[in-house]
Design an enzyme around this catalytic site. Structure first.
Site, PDB file in Angstrom:
ATOM      1  N   LYS A 197       0.796  -1.235   0.000  1.00  0.00           N
ATOM      2  CA  LYS A 197       0.000   0.000   0.000  1.00  0.00           C
ATOM      3  C   LYS A 197       0.828   1.285   0.000  1.00  0.00           C
ATOM      4  O   LYS A 197       0.400   2.276  -0.579  1.00  0.00           O
ATOM      5  CB  LYS A 197      -0.965  -0.001   1.188  1.00  0.00           C
ATOM      6  CG  LYS A 197      -2.053  -1.052   1.060  1.00  0.00           C
ATOM      7  CD  LYS A 197      -3.009  -1.009   2.240  1.00  0.00           C
ATOM      8  CE  LYS A 197      -4.041  -2.119   2.140  1.00  0.00           C
ATOM      9  NZ  LYS A 197      -5.025  -2.058   3.228  1.00  0.00           N
TER      10      LYS A 197
ATOM     11  N   ASP B 147      -9.518   2.897   2.383  1.00  0.00           N
ATOM     12  CA  ASP B 147      -9.446   2.275   3.713  1.00  0.00           C
ATOM     13  C   ASP B 147      -9.769   3.275   4.818  1.00  0.00           C
ATOM     14  O   ASP B 147     -10.461   2.946   5.788  1.00  0.00           O
ATOM     15  CB  ASP B 147      -8.012   1.792   4.005  1.00  0.00           C
ATOM     16  CG  ASP B 147      -7.658   0.507   3.281  1.00  0.00           C
ATOM     17  OD1 ASP B 147      -8.562  -0.290   2.999  1.00  0.00           O
ATOM     18  OD2 ASP B 147      -6.454   0.297   3.015  1.00  0.00           O
TER      19      ASP B 147
END
Ligand code: ATR
Length: 277
Positions: free
Chosen positions: A47, A103
């Site tokens: 990420k 997220d």
């Protein structure tokens, strides 16, 4: 979850899992772009690395410093970048990848939906300062809780995140030791609880769980970690990470399709897939 969502939207798309080595991440993203994939999701450990590997960054990626969703885009006749889904005929030659973070908002969404949390003015204890912990800490700080307590096995990392919060959200009081008094919310963003036989991610001598009104475990499998079990017995409101997983995925599907995600269908598929019938 994604395949069920896509099917419900009447799309003949498929969502597939690929295991990519860190050293191959650039090639994987470029390859997916070359093959005109609609988009990608990324998980551990990609990420943060993906931040420098995409052609453009959405504000969400810049803000939270990590990418979990990539959308491939082409220019429309007016020169605006659009998701591939926008084009009905052949795609224009010029395409790019754009990185997003879905997220961070999913954490806040899940806390509101699953625990009825009001984060503004709250006292929050957050365990973990890895990739997930850092994003959670910053996103929660953006809701302006009164105080955040950041705890991590490797104390330097918690100190680094606390410093970042002090710079960006100076209104939020931040410390890196356990609170003496009660907290409104305890969040576990460590990986402790994922493995069978894992115990608590904190020492109850340092912070007894009765002192937390609500406990959120970002882990969704197992459905009930030791933390959630003990917290429930201590009288805390509890929720696991299923909501976070759902909401980050629903927002990703919306980015790729430009349509609203069939959240309940996706939730049913997710629950069935993760926990069985
Ligand atoms: P993720 O992207 O899921 O956050 P990560 O960056 O590897 O993954 O972070 C894992 C988190 O769990 C970290 O906060 C880690 O603590 P360290 O920073 O000290 O490594 C925490 N963690 C993992 N195993 C742990 C353990 N046995 N006890 C306490 N914390 C642990």
């Amino acid at each position: 979850m994604q395949n069920a969502g896509m099917a419900a939207l009447g799309l003949d798309w498929r969502y597939l899992a690929f295991e990519v080595r860190p050293e191959d991440l650039r090639a994987a993203i470029e390859g997916a772009k070359a093959m005109r994939f609609m988009g990608l999701n990324l998980t551990v450990p990609h990420k943060v690395a993906a931040m420098t590997l995409v052609d453009a960054l959405d504000e969400s990626a810049v803000k939270w410093g990590a990418i979990n969703t990539i959308r491939f885009e082409a220019r429309d006749p007016q020169g605006r970048w659009q998701p591939f889904q926008y084009f009905s005929g052949p795609l224009p030659d010029e395409v790019r990848s754009q990185g997003f973070n879905t997220d961070a908002d999913a954490i806040v969404h899940a806390l509101r939906d699953d625990l009825d949390m009001k984060l503004a003015g709250a006292r929050i204890l957050l365990l973990g300062a890895g990739g997930a912990g850092r994003v959670a800490a910053l996103r929660l700080a953006a809701e302006l809780p009164s105080e955040m307590f950041l705890i991590n096995r490797t104390a330097d990392k918690a100190e680094g995140v606390a410093e970042e919060i002090r710079e960006r959200f100076p209104q939020v009081k931040t410390s890196t030791s356990f609170p003496e008094a009660k907290v409104d919310l305890l969040v576990n963003a460590t990986s402790v609880g994922l493995k069978r036989g894992d115990g608590l991610p904190l020492d109850e001598e340092l912070f007894p769980l009765q002192r937390a009104a609500a406990v959120y475990d970002m882990i969704y499998r197992p459905a009930e970690t030791t933390l959630l079990k003990v917290a429930k017995a201590a009288g805390c409101r509890t929720a696991n990470g299923t909501g976070m997983l759902l909401y980050q995925g629903a927002r990703a599907l919306e980015l790729w399709t430009g349509r609203s995600a069939p959240e309940e269908i996706m939730r049913d598929a997710l629950v069935k897939n993760v926990y069985g019938d």
